[in-house]
Design a protein around this motif. Structure first.
Motif, short mmCIF file in Angstrom:
data_model
loop_
_atom_site.label_atom_id
_atom_site.label_comp_id
_atom_site.label_asym_id
_atom_site.label_seq_id
_atom_site.Cartn_x
_atom_site.Cartn_y
_atom_site.Cartn_z
N THR A 89 0.84 -1.21 0.00
CA THR A 89 0.00 0.00 0.00
C THR A 89 0.87 1.25 0.00
OG1 THR A 89 -1.66 -1.22 1.29
CG2 THR A 89 -1.86 1.19 1.22
N VAL A 90 1.87 1.27 0.86
CA VAL A 90 2.76 2.44 0.96
C VAL A 90 3.54 2.62 -0.35
CG1 VAL A 90 4.82 3.34 2.15
CG2 VAL A 90 2.91 2.39 3.47
N ALA A 91 3.99 1.52 -0.94
CA ALA A 91 4.74 1.62 -2.21
C ALA A 91 3.87 2.23 -3.30
CB ALA A 91 5.25 0.24 -2.62
N ALA A 92 2.61 1.85 -3.36
CA ALA A 92 1.71 2.41 -4.38
C ALA A 92 1.52 3.90 -4.16
CB ALA A 92 0.37 1.68 -4.36
N ALA A 93 1.36 4.30 -2.91
CA ALA A 93 1.18 5.73 -2.63
C ALA A 93 2.44 6.51 -2.98
CB ALA A 93 0.81 5.92 -1.16
N LEU A 94 3.60 5.96 -2.64
CA LEU A 94 4.87 6.64 -2.96
C LEU A 94 5.06 6.79 -4.46
CD1 LEU A 94 7.28 4.90 -0.41
CD2 LEU A 94 6.79 7.36 -0.50
N ALA A 95 4.55 5.85 -5.23
CA ALA A 95 4.78 5.87 -6.68
C ALA A 95 3.73 6.70 -7.43
CB ALA A 95 4.77 4.44 -7.21
N ALA A 96 2.71 7.19 -6.74
CA ALA A 96 1.64 7.92 -7.43
C ALA A 96 2.10 9.33 -7.82
CB ALA A 96 0.40 7.98 -6.53
#
Ligand SMILES: Nc1nc2c(ncn2[C@@H]2O[C@H](COP(=O)(O)OP(=O)(O)OP(=O)(O)O)[C@@H](O)[C@H]2O)c(=O)[nH]1
Ligand SMILES: C=C(OP(=O)(O)O)C(=O)O
Length: 211
Positions: A45-52
């Motif tokens: 979840t955190v990785a997806a947010a960081l990559a947005a």
């Protein structure tokens, strides 16, 4: 995640210590496997947010800094529950210059960053907005435009609570809506396709690595 201009979002992700998390999976997997799954859900979840692209800043609130990865970490101190941890995160974000703020629960391991970008673009059209979870009664994302008072209503029946409190209901992808609390939800998440952290733990589980 690029730049930090005011049009981009600060995303707050509350994450409880893995050893205490995902208790609804306890009848189905060992404590070690449950903790590994909880950690992996948060990491994806955190990785997806960081990559947005639309996200300037990701702030993980909890009591275990190792869960933040490359995101900022805010220690919640003595755990006081989900609502208190979220309120702490919002206050900290706003006190340190955040404009638009979103709260994303840390258990949506299928989330691609593009789906988060799409939801945040839709959210920008409303003072307050939310994305209901896949089952329809909970919430995975709640948002507030810059300067709007933000008191999200996560918890029991949070979708209805958000609607009652004036949050606009957003259409969103199945991948953003699929939070994982139960074995059935985990099976659905695996079918949708999870991020790499969760996929690794699921593969290890299938190999009997957790006994
Ligand atoms: N920082 C923080 N995060 C929390 C707290 N309670 C829940 N969360 C996080 O909020 C998200 C959604 O919580 P739940 O779906 O209830 O997850 P959970 O508490 O691990 O699951 P159950 O034990 O099955 O209720 C997850 O990312 C949790 O880690 C809390 O007290 N503090
Ligand atoms: C806290 C929530 O999550 P869950 O229902 O997954 O526990 C929520 O949906 O508001």
């Amino acid at each position: 995640m690029s730049g930090s201009d005011a049009s981009r979002w600060t995303v707050i992700v509350p994450v409880k210590a893995p050893g205490r998390a995902k208790t609804r999976l306890a009848p189905h997997v060992s404590p070690a496997a449950r903790a590994a799954l909880a950690r992996a859900f948060a990491a994806d979840t955190v990785a997806a947010a960081l990559a947005a692209d639309s996200v300037a800043r990701v702030l993980v609130v909890g009591d275990d800094p190792s869960l933040a990865g490359d995101a900022e970490f805010l220690d919640e101190g003595r755990p006081a529950g989900l609502t208190a941890s979220i309120a702490l995160g919002i206050a900290h974000a706003r006190a340190t210059g955040a404009g638009a703020v979103a709260v994303l629960l840390g258990d949506v391991p299928c989330l691609p960053s593009a789906d988060l970008d799409a939801a945040l673009a839709a959210a920008a059209g409303h003072p307050l907005a939310f994305v209901p979870d896949a089952d329809g009664d909970g919430t995975t994302l709640a948002t507030a435009r810059p300067g709007v008072a933000f008191e999200p209503r996560f918890g029991v029946d949070s979708a209805a609570e958000h609607e009652r409190a004036g949050f606009a209901r957003l259409e969103a992808s199945a991948r953003l809506r699929r939070d994982v609390d139960t074995l059935a939800a985990l099976e659905e998440a695996i079918a949708l396709g999870t991020g790499p952290h969760t996929a690794r733990v699921v593969a290890a589980l299938a190999d009997g690595a957790f006994g």
